[in-house]
Design an enzyme around this catalytic site. Structure first.
Site, PDB file in Angstrom:
ATOM      1  N   ALA A  72    -108.681  68.190  -6.733  1.00  0.00           N
ATOM      2  CA  ALA A  72    -108.962  69.619  -6.666  1.00  0.00           C
ATOM      3  C   ALA A  72    -110.360  69.954  -7.164  1.00  0.00           C
ATOM      4  O   ALA A  72    -110.970  70.924  -6.697  1.00  0.00           O
ATOM      5  CB  ALA A  72    -107.922  70.394  -7.466  1.00  0.00           C
ATOM      6  N   CYS A 307    -109.378  68.189 -19.219  1.00  0.00           N
ATOM      7  CA  CYS A 307    -110.732  67.978 -18.712  1.00  0.00           C
ATOM      8  C   CYS A 307    -111.788  68.361 -19.739  1.00  0.00           C
ATOM      9  O   CYS A 307    -112.915  67.889 -19.678  1.00  0.00           O
ATOM     10  CB  CYS A 307    -110.950  68.795 -17.434  1.00  0.00           C
ATOM     11  SG  CYS A 307    -109.761  68.409 -16.139  1.00  0.00           S
TER      12      CYS A 307
END
Length: 364
Positions: A72, A307
């Site tokens: 993504a 992340c």
């Protein structure tokens, strides 16, 4: 170890692993063939890719096409870096978008839409959206689980001649994806598929510029050899998600009830009404979340987005809610889903609660 980090990644479904194995075989089989090759083995690999493409598309609105990507992050960057060529009117996105969308928006001078204390954007008629540009809005936030009014924003964006990009990573396979977006980014490893594969859904009629040039794969928009193994795993995970969506949702709802009962003294970050209940972001006064992770090493949970967890910065999502530094440092994210049992959840939360209370007692 007890695993409560489903927003970071999900366990690989057995069905996905089984679907991948034939395409990971060695020289004694044809499963290693390039799906762009015209011989029999290559055509077989191509068929596997197209069958998986159909499976992935069944969980998305009609009237669009799937382009496989590495994930993504790539899909969001693709739209927000090449999309301004066809929609040059500017970029906008919520202040709590994933960094894969937020950074491209900010580096190109886009505007950020604020959220309230519950982590929800205001009604679109209260926001100045760009004309002829791109508006990015997550369906489900990856840190606090809030569900945004994507369909309403898509309608408002279209009224201004803009496109709506939806990061549906945390909602895909878990709930119906609303109609209205023009572009949708998804990822396999959030729905019990393999890492390294995602997709960008593009509504028919939109001519997005190519991301990678070369061999013309992925309908001429993303050159590079497609991995039949990763794609097959993605397709299998999507098929299982479609079959189990109601069962998985009911299971997650039960786990939410268990977790919120055990964490009754904790404060939930974000809306409880407009929320995916497999995401529980909570805080407790007197708790240092970093220390809590060190104290509870038998439970996998997080401080926020995986992340950005190594950056040393506090969560931009929690800051956007208006939380203080003290409150953000006392917050943890718990994620659970299909393969989490109630017994495991209770045991894991028991360890977290016990360690948190030890901290509070020492500080008293």
């Amino acid at each position: 170890m007890y695993y409560l980090d489903y927003q970071a990644t999900t366990p690989l479904a057995p069905e996905a692993l089984e679907a991948m194995l034939p395409w990971l075989s060695g020289p004694s089989s044809d499963g290693f063939a390039n799906p762009s090759s015209q011989h029999r083995a290559g055509r077989a690999a191509s068929v596997a890719v197209e069958l998986a493409r159909e499976a992935v598309a069944t969980l998305l609105p009609p009237g669009g096409r799937i382009h496989f990507t590495s994930g993504a992050t790539e899909a969001l960057n693709w739209v927000l870096t090449t999309g301004p060529r066809i929609a040059p009117g500017g970029l906008a996105g919520s202040a709590i978008e994933h960094q894969a969308a937020l950074q491209p928006i900010e580096t190109q001078g886009g505007t950020l839409i604020p959220v309230d204390r519950d982590g929800l954007v205001p009604p679109p008629d209260e926001v100045e959206l760009p004309a002829g540009g791109i508006v990015a809005l997550m369906l489900v936030n990856n840190e606090i689980g809030t569900i945004q009014p994507v369909a309403a924003y898509a309608e408002a964006a279209h009224a201004k001649g803009s496109l709506l990009l939806c990061d549906a990573v945390q909602g895909y396979g878990r709930m119906a994806i609303p109609e209205g977006p023009d572009l949708i980014a998804i990822s396999a490893h959030k729905i019990h598929g393999p890492k390294g594969i995602g997709a960008l859904w593009v509504r028919n009629g939109i001519k997005l510029p190519p991301l990678l040039l070369g061999g013309g794969q992925e309908q001429g928009l993303r050159s590079g050899t497609v991995s039949p193994a990763l794609v097959a795993g993605f397709g299998a995970a999507a098929r299982v998600a479609a079959e189990r969506m109601e069962v998985d949702a009911a299971h997650v709802a039960r786990l939410w009830d268990v977790a919120t009962a055990m964490l009754g003294d904790w404060t939930i970050n974000g809306s409880t009404a407009h929320r995916y209940r497999g995401n529980l972001n909570v805080r407790r006064d007197g708790v240092n979340a970093v220390r809590l992770m060190s104290d509870v090493r038998d439970v996998a949970f997080s401080l926020g987005s995986a992340c950005g967890s190594g950056s040393g910065k506090t969560s931009h999502v929690l800051r956007a809610l208006g939380l203080s530094e003290r409150e953000t440092h006392a917050s943890i994210r718990l994620g659970f889903g299909r393969y989490t049992t109630e017994e495991e959840l209770k045991a894991a939360l028991g360890l977290i609660v016990e360690a948190a209370e030890r901290q509070r007692n020492l500080a008293a």
